[in-house]
Design a protein around this motif. Sequence first.
Motif, short mmCIF file in Angstrom:
data_model
loop_
_atom_site.label_atom_id
_atom_site.label_comp_id
_atom_site.label_asym_id
_atom_site.label_seq_id
_atom_site.Cartn_x
_atom_site.Cartn_y
_atom_site.Cartn_z
N PHE A 87 0.78 -1.22 -0.16
CA PHE A 87 0.07 0.05 -0.07
C PHE A 87 0.80 1.22 0.20
O PHE A 87 1.96 1.36 0.65
N ASP A 88 0.20 2.27 -0.38
CA ASP A 88 0.91 3.70 -0.50
C ASP A 88 0.42 4.44 0.56
O ASP A 88 1.13 5.16 1.28
N ALA A 89 -0.89 3.99 1.31
CA ALA A 89 -1.33 4.78 2.39
C ALA A 89 -2.25 3.64 2.92
O ALA A 89 -2.94 2.84 2.20
N THR A 90 -2.73 3.66 4.38
CA THR A 90 -3.85 2.97 4.95
C THR A 90 -3.93 3.77 6.30
O THR A 90 -3.30 4.49 6.59
N VAL A 91 -5.34 3.28 6.83
CA VAL A 91 -5.75 3.97 7.89
C VAL A 91 -5.67 2.80 8.93
O VAL A 91 -5.73 1.54 8.86
N VAL A 122 -1.00 5.89 7.89
CA VAL A 122 0.38 5.99 7.53
C VAL A 122 0.43 5.74 6.33
O VAL A 122 -0.39 5.38 5.26
N MET A 123 1.51 6.34 5.45
CA MET A 123 1.51 6.92 4.07
C MET A 123 3.20 6.78 3.64
O MET A 123 4.03 7.11 4.52
N ARG A 124 2.97 6.56 2.45
CA ARG A 124 4.63 6.50 1.76
C ARG A 124 4.72 8.11 1.53
O ARG A 124 3.71 8.55 1.19
N ASP A 125 5.91 8.55 1.84
CA ASP A 125 6.08 9.86 1.70
C ASP A 125 6.58 10.13 0.40
O ASP A 125 7.88 10.73 0.28
N GLY A 175 10.89 6.87 5.08
CA GLY A 175 10.22 6.76 3.63
C GLY A 175 8.69 6.75 3.93
O GLY A 175 7.82 6.69 3.22
N TYR A 176 8.47 7.11 5.44
CA TYR A 176 7.07 6.91 5.64
C TYR A 176 6.63 8.06 6.13
O TYR A 176 7.40 8.99 6.98
#
Length: 522
Positions: free
Chosen positions: A236-240, A489-492, A254-255
């Motif tokens: 994933f690039d992002a998740t809750v 959480v997201m990939r930055d 990187g996050y």
Amino acid sequence: MRTVLGFVLLGALAVAGCSVPEQGPAGPPAMVIGAGQEPDNLNPILGYAPDGSSKVFDGLVDRDARLALTPRLAQRLPEASPDGLTWTATLRQGVKFSDGTPLSAQDVVFTYKSVLDPKVNSTIASRYDAVAEVTAPDDSTVVFKLKYAYSPFAQYLTLGIVPRKAFDGVDVNAAPFNTAPVGTGPYTVSQWRKGDRMVLKANDGHWDKAPAIKTVTFVYVTDDNARATRMASGEFDATVLPPRLARTYTGRAGYRLVQNPSADYRGLGLPSALPFTADPKVRLAINTGINRQAMIDTILAGAGKPAATPISPYLDEWYDPAATFDFDATAAGRLLDDAGWRIGPDGKRAKDGERARLPILYPAEDSLRKDLALAVGSDLAKLGIDAAVEATTFELILKRQKEAAAIWGGGDPYDPDSAAYTLLHSRYSGQPGYVNMTLYNNSQVDAALDTARKSLDPAVRKQSYRDFQKVFTGDPGWAFLVFLDHTYVMRDKWNGIESQVEPHDHGMVHAVWWNLEHWSPK
């Protein structure tokens, strides 16, 4: 179990390493999101994304990062007549649905009339109780006639507009449109594999601006720990994630960890039909005997605020900071004694031979509600109440609403009417669905909510909501527990991220990606 899951997550993080997984060959910007919720359908008439921020549809209005209403399909914000009974919207010119059909005022009329049609199974019909008539004097003008003045009406014009012709000769409840929609929004639905994923493609002909991120894939994973593991593995690039899982990414290269405030409450619905909780003193005792701050400090890792009513602290114009429940187990015990529920030799309370029993239900796949249910059960057990915690489904929770308490969620930061009216007004007691699930009935609460709903005077509305909060905390129909901060959480790797106070719904729409159509790769 938590230890095992923790090792699973830490193992996945170790595999992923301390940096973002390597990328494949460059292509059109795309994003994969791990979502915890999957919509039942994609038809605004039936209840999809009624508060705006839909990726597939536009409403007459939308909201900016500060939650201020902004024109969307309307040229400007809809205007109310001096008596508040007529609202007029003028449509933006040149807007087309993704199939090339021009938007017309008749599409808007059809959308709202269908919501109000008793033959249509709309989950949001109660939002539009004030509407008497919707008409289109011409192709660019929509007029709403109300039964009574309703100050927050413009807040409900965020509903996505559907093309009327898609439903010619078709039952709205079973229309193919419900899973393969056509809208005016910035994205179109390319694929939906229910229970797995949905793929959205950029609507490059969008009337506003084509999105920079050309493909968005929502992967539906209801289990929190599974989402955390798949995020760590680079899927994933992002998740809750719940706060404690999200915090494991703090400082990880990187996050990016995002924590957004919300009006999203979790609360224990107390069934008024159950003999034990039918007594207001018992309901007050339960509220007094729950340690909300401990829940925030431990379960939420500090990411939240205590709740006493459904009116969030972020509704600062309406919120009464005096409307609280101070944790006091001794006072709670005295209230139970006064109500006749006395401690026996076994440490359990009883009255006239009947045990003080309150089963607590929660949806099985929701780890946060499970933790809250266990915490509440523990607090109530210390008071001598038999509060067994059970995992089940939302369907069974509704079926058992007269015999058991349940951990529910809801709330929004737009107007206290939408947060409280259908939830606590007695006119919704016993109605099907997610309205007044506890069968709560208090005439003073009804009067305060009715006055606030129908008054055009902000001062009167403010006082009415203060009255409501005071009455409710004296005779609570729930034990509202916490207002959550939503954590992601997201990939930055993205520009354009803006924080917004979020409502309960944060699946495809009102999450950190609420304005994803304006994002771009770094």
